[in-house]
Scaffold this motif. Structure first.
Motif, PDB file in Angstrom:
ATOM      1  N   VAL A  44       0.865  -1.185   0.000  1.00 21.84           N
ATOM      2  CA  VAL A  44       0.000   0.000   0.000  1.00 21.84           C
ATOM      3  C   VAL A  44       0.898   1.231   0.000  1.00 21.84           C
ATOM      4  N   PRO A  45       0.788   2.070  -1.021  1.00 22.33           N
ATOM      5  CA  PRO A  45       1.682   3.237  -1.051  1.00 22.33           C
ATOM      6  C   PRO A  45       1.336   4.222   0.064  1.00 22.33           C
ATOM      7  N   PRO A  46       2.344   4.918   0.606  1.00 26.35           N
ATOM      8  CA  PRO A  46       2.051   5.919   1.638  1.00 26.35           C
ATOM      9  C   PRO A  46       1.333   7.125   1.035  1.00 26.35           C
ATOM     10  N   ASP A  47       0.636   7.876   1.896  1.00 24.84           N
ATOM     11  CA  ASP A  47       0.010   9.118   1.430  1.00 24.84           C
ATOM     12  C   ASP A  47       1.094  10.115   1.038  1.00 24.84           C
ATOM     13  N   PRO A  48       0.761  11.010   0.115  1.00 25.23           N
ATOM     14  CA  PRO A  48       1.729  12.078  -0.189  1.00 25.23           C
ATOM     15  C   PRO A  48       2.028  12.896   1.066  1.00 25.23           C
ATOM     16  N   LEU A  49       3.238  13.434   1.126  1.00 23.96           N
ATOM     17  CA  LEU A  49       3.587  14.338   2.228  1.00 23.96           C
ATOM     18  C   LEU A  49       2.709  15.583   2.161  1.00 23.96           C
ATOM     19  N   PRO A  50       2.480  16.235   3.298  1.00 21.47           N
ATOM     20  CA  PRO A  50       1.631  17.432   3.279  1.00 21.47           C
ATOM     21  C   PRO A  50       2.132  18.503   2.307  1.00 21.47           C
ATOM     22  N   ALA A  51       3.419  18.578   2.094  1.00 21.95           N
ATOM     23  CA  ALA A  51       3.964  19.636   1.226  1.00 21.95           C
ATOM     24  C   ALA A  51       3.879  19.289  -0.252  1.00 21.95           C
ATOM     25  N   THR A  52       3.582  18.026  -0.562  1.00 23.91           N
ATOM     26  CA  THR A  52       3.726  17.576  -1.949  1.00 23.91           C
ATOM     27  C   THR A  52       2.857  18.381  -2.917  1.00 23.91           C
ATOM     28  N   ALA A  53       1.670  18.780  -2.469  1.00 19.76           N
ATOM     29  CA  ALA A  53       0.785  19.538  -3.367  1.00 19.76           C
ATOM     30  C   ALA A  53       1.366  20.916  -3.706  1.00 19.76           C
ATOM     31  N   PHE A  54       2.402  21.337  -2.989  1.00 15.83           N
ATOM     32  CA  PHE A  54       2.924  22.701  -3.180  1.00 15.83           C
ATOM     33  C   PHE A  54       4.288  22.746  -3.858  1.00 15.83           C
ATOM     34  N   THR A  55       4.898  21.584  -4.062  1.00 14.73           N
ATOM     35  CA  THR A  55       6.293  21.640  -4.513  1.00 14.73           C
ATOM     36  C   THR A  55       6.437  21.846  -6.023  1.00 14.73           C
TER      37      THR A  55
END
Ligand code: GLY
Ligand code: MN
Ligand code: MN
Length: 506
Positions: A44-55
């Motif tokens: 099961v892949p981990p959730d994206p990091l909280p910052a990922t949507a902003f990078t």
């Protein structure tokens, strides 16, 4: 614990120290046995990091500045503290900003932006976890799962960061491919081997031009963080909030700190415990300075007593797992009540801070905040008969400066992933730059009257005060992110009384 059989350890090209040889070899029976009987890794892949949507927008912004150039942004390597013990790892701030990776991630990784016709393709090269059949699993104290825990696979890192990922072993070939110019972020403490491996493959630039090209990238990555995006502002808001909790814990611990002796150390420890619990760590070494120690600007020795009647200058910040940090100072009467002399100095610093904050608005210059605050400082020094010249004469940068004897530091700096963020930015964009919505800066005037200063009235000697808050520039002015902590002398006293009346924290 020391690491295992040197002969079994995988080659680590980043490691140049002599390896200890006092290690017990692993038997063949152990080597046959150790890979067996483990549950498979989760699929099961981990959730994206909280910052990922902003990078991605951050990478796009740097891509647009260097069309056609390959950009190489190393995270930095683990660094030996002594023998086989490393310092706690912290990635380079520009790498963290562009990748979204924070606490402990990712030693030795390198982000490469490869030029394309449309912009750049980003690839994160790192050391993915090895299968349990690899001696790394049990024998590598730096990277092995038995020593440092389960590391990420390529697919997991891709899920976390949204970046294409590749093993670091493929980086040399990738860099050997012809690109236009290659620019490499300068990582101040990168080891020579890493730097050589990243810079040795250039083609399009001459040697002198390489240094200039690297410097341009380094400056641009620092300036990229001058205006924070929504995620960053929220992180800084949270960092201020949990830092305020830490200050409350310190106030609750003040009676114990007085009682134990070496109370500055106790204060440092209480805040450090809170920081490590609520976030990643402290964002910089805590300054816990009682009495005359407050007049040493970077007092981090913190080995003094807290005496009733003293002021405690506490300059501390929690760094979150995203690596954003607060930077807050409060100067507190150890027993909860300011003396008249302490309040006189405190009120002057507060007035300077108010003036600085009032000047902090879009369109103003960064240096206007300091100019407003330092004028109030000089006016008070003059009113007290301390300043040997007039206010305007002292404020003249060419011929004056006398007031600086009592506040030698600046009023503000940018704040973000680094406590002194954006330090590589050019003067025209930093000190002489305009304030813009989304910039986060400190406002931190002070007055420092050393006990040995014969030019100040005896009752003021030994008093040092700084008040430091973290503000974000808004469309109309600024918002104080650390407003939860009281600032006026009356509000500080009431706040402390409320905490001290509750008794020690449970
Ligand atoms: N804590 C360091 C500073 O205030 O800049
Ligand atoms: Mn500061
Ligand atoms: Mn500070």
């Amino acid at each position: 614990m020391t690491s295992a059989d040197a002969a079994d350890e995988p080659d680590d090209p980043t490691r140049t120290d002599e390896r200890p040889t006092r290690k017990q070899p692993f038997s063949q029976a152990f080597k046959d046995f150790i890979p067996q009987g483990w549950a498979p890794y989760s699929e099961v892949p981990p959730d994206p990091l909280p910052a990922t949507a902003f990078t991605q927008p951050r990478r796009d912004a740097i891509s647009a500045q260097f069309a056609g150039d390959r950009l190489v942004i190393p995270a930095g390597n683990l660094k030996v503290r002594s023998n086989d013990t490393d310092y706690r790892y912290r990635p380079h701030s520009a790498f963290a900003h562009l990748s979204g990776l924070g606490t402990d991630r990712e030693p030795g990784a390198v982000l490469v932006l490869e030029p394309t016709d449309e912009g750049h393709d980003a690839t994160l090269y790192f050391k993915p976890r090895s299968p349990r059949t690899d001696p790394e699993f049990y024998a590598d104290a730096r990277y092995g799962e038995m020593w440092v825990g389960q590391r990420d696979s390529l697919a997991e890192m891709e899920a976390l960061t949204g970046l294409a990922c590749a093993p670091i072993s493929q980086l040399p070939d990738a860099l050997a491919k012809n690109a236009g110019a290659t620019r490499v972020l300068i990582v101040a403490d990168a080891d020579a081997e890493l730097t050589a491996s990243l810079t040795g493959q250039r083609t399009a630039l001459g040697v002198g031009a390489e240094a200039a090209a690297d410097q341009q990238l380094t400056v641009a990555l620092s300036e990229l963080r001058l205006v924070k995006d929504d995620f960053e502002v929220e992180q800084l808001r949270t960092a201020c909030d949990v830092t305020a909790d830490g200050f409350e814990s310190v106030v609750a611990a003040l009676p114990e700190a007085v009682r134990r002796g070496r109370g500055e150390r106790w204060v440092e420890g209480v805040f450090g415990l809170h920081a490590r619990h609520a976030g990643n760590a402290i964002g910089y070494d805590t300054i816990a300075a009682a009495g005359d120690h407050a007049n040493t600007l970077h007092w981090i020795r913190n080995d003094g007593d807290l005496a009733p009647g003293d002021l405690l200058l506490l300059d501390a910040g929690v760094e979150l797992d995203s690596l954003y940090t607060a930077d807050i100072t409060r100067t507190l009467p150890v027993t909860g009540r300011f003396t008249d002399a302490q309040r006189t100095v405190y009120d002057a610093v507060l007035a300077a801070q108010e003036a600085g904050m009032a000047a902090a608005r879009p369109g103003a210059k960064f240096s206007d905040v300091h100019a407003a605050a330092i004028r109030v400082i000089a006016e008070h020094l003059h009113a007290w008969g301390v300043l040997p010249v007039g206010v305007d004469e002292s404020l003249d940068p060419e011929t004056g400066g006398h007031h600086r004897r009592w506040m030698v530091h600046g009023t503000s700096h940018h704040l973000g992933i680094d406590v002194h963020d954006c330090e590589q930015a050019r003067e025209q964009n930093y000190r002489h730059g305009e304030l813009r919505p989304g910039m986060v800066i400190t406002v931190e005037p002070g007055l420092y009257f050393k006990s040995t200063d014969l030019l100040v009235p005896p009752e003021l000697r030994g008093i040092g005060v700084r008040i430091e808050d973290d503000i974000v520039i808004t469309e109309n002015g600024c918002e104080n992110l650390s407003a939860r902590l009281p600032r006026s002398a009356e509000a500080v006293e009431a706040w402390m009384a409320g905490i001290l009346d509750r008794g020690p924290a449970g």
